[in-house]
Enzyme design. Structure first.
Site, PDB file in Angstrom:
ATOM      1  N   GLN A 483       0.802  -1.116   0.183  1.00 31.78           N
ATOM      2  CA  GLN A 483       0.010  -0.019   0.045  1.00 31.78           C
ATOM      3  C   GLN A 483       1.021   1.266  -0.048  1.00 31.78           C
ATOM      4  O   GLN A 483       0.336   2.349  -0.340  1.00 31.78           O
ATOM      5  CB  GLN A 483      -0.914  -0.287   1.279  1.00 31.78           C
ATOM      6  N   GLY A 484       2.096   1.089   0.445  1.00 31.69           N
ATOM      7  CA  GLY A 484       3.033   2.017   0.090  1.00 31.69           C
ATOM      8  C   GLY A 484       3.225   2.997   1.474  1.00 31.69           C
ATOM      9  O   GLY A 484       3.661   4.189   1.310  1.00 31.69           O
ATOM     10  N   SER A 485       2.980   2.456   2.626  1.00 26.93           N
ATOM     11  CA  SER A 485       3.088   3.224   3.914  1.00 26.93           C
ATOM     12  C   SER A 485       4.464   3.724   3.972  1.00 26.93           C
ATOM     13  O   SER A 485       4.641   4.540   4.707  1.00 26.93           O
ATOM     14  CB  SER A 485       2.486   2.058   5.109  1.00 26.93           C
ATOM     15  N   ARG A 524      -6.286   2.158   8.415  1.00 23.62           N
ATOM     16  CA  ARG A 524      -6.253   2.962   9.694  1.00 23.62           C
ATOM     17  C   ARG A 524      -4.446   3.600   9.782  1.00 23.62           C
ATOM     18  O   ARG A 524      -4.589   4.611  10.308  1.00 23.62           O
ATOM     19  CB  ARG A 524      -6.392   2.552  11.025  1.00 23.62           C
ATOM     20  N   ALA A 703      -4.319  14.171   5.646  1.00 23.28           N
ATOM     21  CA  ALA A 703      -4.589  12.984   4.877  1.00 23.28           C
ATOM     22  C   ALA A 703      -5.418  11.893   5.593  1.00 23.28           C
ATOM     23  O   ALA A 703      -5.741  12.102   6.638  1.00 23.28           O
ATOM     24  CB  ALA A 703      -3.394  12.174   4.495  1.00 23.28           C
ATOM     25  N   LYS A 704      -5.899  10.942   4.771  1.00 21.82           N
ATOM     26  CA  LYS A 704      -6.749   9.814   5.625  1.00 21.82           C
ATOM     27  C   LYS A 704      -6.615   8.469   4.463  1.00 21.82           C
ATOM     28  O   LYS A 704      -5.856   8.636   3.646  1.00 21.82           O
ATOM     29  CB  LYS A 704      -8.248  10.302   5.539  1.00 21.82           C
ATOM     30  N   GLY A 705      -6.837   7.435   5.210  1.00 19.36           N
ATOM     31  CA  GLY A 705      -6.828   6.152   4.819  1.00 19.36           C
ATOM     32  C   GLY A 705      -7.694   5.823   3.401  1.00 19.36           C
ATOM     33  O   GLY A 705      -8.818   6.555   3.375  1.00 19.36           O
ATOM     34  N   GLY A 707      -7.361   2.691   1.328  1.00 18.35           N
ATOM     35  CA  GLY A 707      -6.977   1.448   0.808  1.00 18.35           C
ATOM     36  C   GLY A 707      -8.312   0.456   0.608  1.00 18.35           C
ATOM     37  O   GLY A 707      -8.278  -0.581  -0.271  1.00 18.35           O
ATOM     38  N   GLU A 708      -9.352   1.007   0.972  1.00 22.44           N
ATOM     39  CA  GLU A 708     -10.557  -0.037   0.909  1.00 22.44           C
ATOM     40  C   GLU A 708     -11.741   0.950   0.270  1.00 22.44           C
ATOM     41  O   GLU A 708     -12.541   0.146  -0.691  1.00 22.44           O
ATOM     42  CB  GLU A 708     -11.225  -0.222   2.150  1.00 22.44           C
TER      43      GLU A 708
END
Lengths: 755, 755
Positions: A483-485, A524, A703-705, A707-708
């Site tokens: 995901q690139g965290s 998260r 920013a916020k997540g 991925g979903e």
């Protein structure tokens, strides 16, 4: 900002393309034994005897271990994040086909595999239940008694419940549903179903346990190293600092690799035989580990003549399979958004997690939301048709606007629902004329939007270590599974410490090294760990300034760290350790009403617009355009954010059109990539991935997540487009050509005969 | 205090006795190559050619690498803590027998060894110099030019010096020596010499370099992981965060394993061949790595009729061998204590570090002090005899008392010199009658005291990590090589966090994990890192209290950490990271006078009392009693402190009676444990180890280091006892039976003929 917002490639790209990235599958330790699992062949049965003699006789077999051997080591060998219901190896009963019954250990994995096939188990078979609605009746009971994990206050009331398959029932009551339904101009009800499917990470589950000097080290493909550490320590009754969990690169996770999977098993085996033990699953075995909940969703809405939804009742049945895993949290945390991103005053939600005799179901990218959106957005289109209102217009009239309370009572904040809807409509050219095809090739289009709350409350801790030459290392227990965290966090640290993101080293999770994180799940990390990383970097920056002051360097001027250290310590010496914890505020819902005015630290918003071609002779559906849009706040790395959107959409495309884990008498009939079809490169439609510019004010750098978010709208948008094209409504997933053809024939009054 | 002061066994005892403690020698990595070193066969010579062809031909040889191959990788492949004078592999010249010239790499170490013997090197031999005094004349020059490390301001003036073997000359001038000597009643001068000997850790040097994804990991038996990281990064021109240095257990260090030894070589090889490379030395090879300085010490004192020393001149020549290593710092840091722990107003000290064609000399337990004490305490006894004063009484009249300035001008603080002297005298029953033997077996006794300053300024950083269940882990880069630092630090952390020391996990040095420490040397760890550990634990304790407040727990009451985390985070979640840096204040000496009023953060004081039996027929000396006493402040773990004292004394006993690295034409003639005699269990005399109760007010819990204090007095106390027994004075080490017999015969006017 210099670093945040840069579209740099992922930090690990070079290591991955050159094959130097390390995975647990590559790990070999001196004296290591390979474990091969013998699995249950019946869906539900009492174990009469396990015959390991012939397996034990095979040359090269070190030892064969069954559930009772493990019980000698751990009195209560049951694990699970919500319920302690899952045995490390089956004890007394098996509850689904493929459940681990025994393990063969050998230095040669092929020997272990051959021996595992020789293990003969006799069962007294029991009647089984597979359907989530049928499981509401306790005719067949999968677990004699509910065993919620001690840690959660909100599950305590379930403790000791018997004669039920309902692991958890969640209820929300907002306004007065019955009165509102009675007042409504029209009341419409539908039922939608989803199938069982699975994550199928291309890196199958793998774990290695390594007994060491006072410490047990577990190398594992896990999304939740901190949880694994805590849970293994709990099982053995050890302090946390005697368990070390290391996670290198991950070949995909998607929610499969959360909590405990193979870790408890390899840990118990390694402690029993005092040697390193590795278990690496095959692709087929993944079908017996963890899946996505099949669901039945009964949705009923009352609308007024202006197309305003005034009342909605949702009844959701979640098929959790044989063990709860995190299913109860899906039922609950996703449950309260079952009425959709709409502004409705009167809502009832009833959500049930059910035990059945299937492979357990847990978290899968979207954490239940795609099943809910599938229902409420198919339902939305049917309502719009019923009222003769354009589906986009119908949604515009009902969407939750900024500041309005969601079903739970929590106000919508930094939630760009209307903007996402508008962005999709715009990219679809919704208002423009549309070619509807002709002859046997009909064209249609559809749209759908959804939303999700983040999991809460959860904690993240980060450490930023500045060396004496100024080179900087970041320690977090966030698992970068693609995901690139790593990259996003490096950009944040670099932004604050005035470095290049590429120069920040990110140390991968190792609970002896990297501090606590609740887990890499529920989108998260960017928000929670991102905030911790930002704070830790700021702490390091402040400590550097303090060091400069100690060194007598005049304030204000920005000295390179190397100079500060040299001045203070007389040589290239020392370290700055910046640390921070982050946990958002949270208010748990009222036990009766399910209401709370603070259930989530942020909202995820996503939607899709789809154009399809349907071949009316074959039922074949081709997606000719897919627009994915999401509110991702202010992206840290827009390029990576877009790949997150498309990746999620493609995954959901498979769940929509082809993926389906089929059962026959409890046996999985298509447990292979040959028979279970995930999207191939040729199945990927032309896509547009739209990041709706917004800001998450409580997020790191806005920013916020996300991925979903890309999964939410895909399935209903396709069903809506098919309905638009050929006038049939598909209510169950997957939407195969056969399903569409049957619907077309039924519509034409010439139902397709089964051969 | 509950934990500090406990005499618990070392934390690692169980792992060590069960053979589970990990050492680098046990490390095997996939694809790892073994390196075997081909070494110089001449003491000084120009390399004409290196013929690697026949070695390269041996089946199984991966590659042969010489100095020029490394120069292609690193333009300036020279390392060293004080001077960048030591090539990774010899370039152009060799400067001592055994210097590394080339390396053979093979998957099989035996193949590598066989091939290494096939490497033929042709030299143009050059004249060599072996003696430190002779080396003062530049007839033979070992290095064309001095190359001090850039980092040290006080070495800059040496840069570029040519035509000299004096790597560093240190001078101290206190009072007016000449005037005082003129006024003195008596002026006495002696010269004392010490031999070359070595550390001989039972774990020979071993290092493994592992090229990884963006990081080079070095697994090594090192006392200075942080320095290795910095130095390797400097050689390659990389940032520090691209080098990772890991140190598991160490099988002894004693100062041999400080700074860079094999690490630069394995690092360069691993980067060249892109595979892990391991080099493990044999016992014999240790004789060509690093040794203890041979010295010549001319000491001259002026005394008045009351036995007060009024003036002292010290001229010390340190034989540094072919490469400086840390020798210049020995010359300097130990140099300023050359006049002994005595209150003398007029002092000249001249101390010279000399390059010769011997194996390099560096730090060895005592860092030069035992050589100095050997001279000034033999000298003290001779002065006492000269004046007819009892040697203990003579010392009492001259010792530095609390608050008085030492030669450097730094006041003595928390330095129990007189108490150590009195403790030894008391345990020896000095005032009581003493059996002096009879016939050919004569008995005598002697006493000696010494002192040492700690190295300064140096930095230590510590991290204390408290998990959500309260279990605690300590991260430091201090290397526990048997001195018990893990245990002592665990006791400090436990004291502050109210735990049992046995429950604190201590993570071994790993520069990716454990923060910076200058190094485990100079008995600095307990004081420097101890202070950092104490502060880090206090930081953790304070953060726990803050967390309790956040969680709304009433102040004052001490909640168990697990409860605080649970209350604050809603589950077993989170971490507390306590961190601290410690660096003592320091004032560098005046360049001309060598004076400073703040040269050391604390003083080490040690001494010995000895009884001997001398066989006048054979010269054999038997130590019948050995009292070791030291000021160790307030010991953290008295049992371990006593073993530190005895261990140091036994080591020095070997250097006194037997150990002697013999040269013949530059060739070491006894490079094996068979010919080079270290003390065996039967050589260990009856010992008393006395911890003189005191307090180091600036130390953690009043403690200070004492890993070296036990070495100080042993040699001169024995020489003094022999003089007391048979009236001969031995002025050179080692004191073998032959040496004593020759002295006895010379005394009797019948010198022993050489065969």
């Amino acid at each position: 900002m210099k670093q945040v917002g840069r579209e740099i490639p992922r930090l690990e790209v070079r290591a991955k393309v050159t094959g130097r990235a390390d995975y647990v599958h590559n790990l070999r330790l001196p004296g290591m034994l390979y474990g091969k699992v013998a699995r249950a062949t019946v869906p539900h049965g009492r174990i009469r005897r396990i015959d390991t003699a012939s397996a034990q006789k095979i040359p090269g077999v070190h030892r064969v271990i069954a559930g009772e051997d493990i019980r000698k080591l751990i009195a209560e060998p049951y694990y699970g994040p919500a319920f302690h219901d899952q045995p490390i190896l089956a004890l007394n009963k098996v509850r689904h086909v493929g459940e681990p019954v025994a393990v063969v250990l050998a230095s040669d994995p092929h020997v272990a595999e051959r021996a595992a096939q020789m293990i003969a188990v006799e069962y007294d078979e029991l009647p089984a239940v597979y359907d989530e609605v049928a499981a509401m009746q306790p005719d067949v009971v999968v677990h004699d008694m509910l065993k919620p994990a001690g840690t959660f206050a909100d599950l305590k009331h379930l403790k000791g419940r018997t004669n039920t398959n309902v692991a958890l029932d969640y209820h929300l009551r907002r306004g007065d549903l019955d009165a509102a339904m009675a007042r409504a101009d029209r009341v419409v009800e539908h039922t939608f179903k989803t199938q069982q499917c699975l994550h199928l990470a291309l890196e199958p589950f793998v774990s290695v346990a390594e007994p060491g000097d006072g410490v047990l080290t577990i190398h594992t493909s896990s999304q939740t190293p901190s949880f694994v550490r805590t849970e293994i320590a709990r099982l053995f009754g050890w302090p946390e600092n005697r368990v070390r969990v290391k996670v290198p690169h991950l070949g995909g996770g998607f929610g499969a690799k959360v909590y405990v999977k193979l870790e408890a098993l390899v840990a118990a085996l390694a402690v029993l035989v005092r040697r390193p033990v590795k278990i690496a699953l095959t692709m087929e075995e993944q079908f017996y580990m963890i899946t996505k909940h099949p669901t039945t969703f009964r949705i009923k809405s009352g609308v007024d003549r202006d197309g305003k939804v005034v009342a909605r009742a949702c009844e959701v049945f979640w098929n959790g399979g044989a063990y709860a895993d995190i299913g109860p949290r899906v039922t609950q945390k996703s449950g309260f958004t079952a009425a959709g991103p709409y502004d409705i005053d009167n809502i009832n939600i009833d959500s049930y997690e059910l035990y059945t005799n299937r492979t357990p179901a847990g978290a899968l990218r979207g954490f239940g939301i795609p099943q809910l959106v599938w229902a409420y957005e198919s339902h939305s289109d049917l309502l719009a048709r019923e009222l003769g209102i354009d589906p986009v217009e119908f949604r515009r009239r009902n969407v939750l606007r900024e500041g309005r309370p969601q079903a739970s009572g929590t106000a919508m904040k930094d939630a760009a629902i209307a903007q996402v809807l508008d962005a999709i409509a715009a990219r679809m050219g919704w208002s423009k004329p549309f070619d509807r095809g002709h002859g046997t090739m009909r064209r249609g289009r559809g749209i759908a939007i959804g939303f999700k709350a983040s999991i809460s409350p959860t904690t993240s801790v980060a450490i930023v270590n500045v060396s004496a030459d100024g080179s900087t290392t970041l320690y977090t227990s966030t698992v970068d599974m693609g995901q690139g965290s790593d990259t996003a966090f490096a950009q944040m640290v670099a932004e604050i410490l005035d470095l290049a993101a590429e120069d920040v080293r990110v140390v991968h999770p190792d609970t002896d090294v990297t501090p606590y994180d609740m887990g890499t799940l529920g989108s998260r990390s960017l928000f929670h760990m991102g905030n911790a990383v930002r704070l830790a970097a700021e702490d390091a920056r402040d400590k550097l300034r303090a060091l400069a002051a100690e060194a007598g360097l005049p304030e204000g001027t920005n000295y390179p760290p190397a100079e500060i250290f040299k001045k203070r310590y007389g040589m290239q010496a020392g370290n700055i350790i910046g640390t921070a914890s982050f946990v958002p505020t949270y208010k748990s819902p009222n036990a009766q009403t399910g209401l709370s005015d603070n259930v989530t630290p942020f909202w995820m918003i996503g939607g899709a617009g789809v154009e399809v071609e349907v071949d009316t002779e074959t039922g074949a559906v081709r997606v000719t355009k897919l627009v994915n849009a999401a509110d991702c706040g202010t992206p840290i790395n827009p390029a990576i954010a877009r790949t997150q959107l498309s990746g999620a959409a493609i995954m959901q495309l498979g769940f929509t059109l082809s993926e389906d884990m089929r059962l026959d008498g409890g046996q999985v009939t298509n447990a292979s990539l040959a028979d279970y079809k995930i999207p191939g490169i040729r199945d990927i439609p032309p896509m547009e991935n739209v990041l709706v510019e917004a800001e998450q004010h409580s997020g790191p750098f806005g920013a916020k997540g996300l991925g979903e978010s890309g999964t939410f709208g895909v399935s209903p948008a396709i069903a809506n487009a098919i309905h638009d094209a050929v006038g049939v409504r598909i209510t169950s997933l997957p939407i195969t050509a056969e399903v569409v053809l049957r619907a077309l024939r039924a519509q034409a009054g010439k139902p397709l005969e089964d051969e």
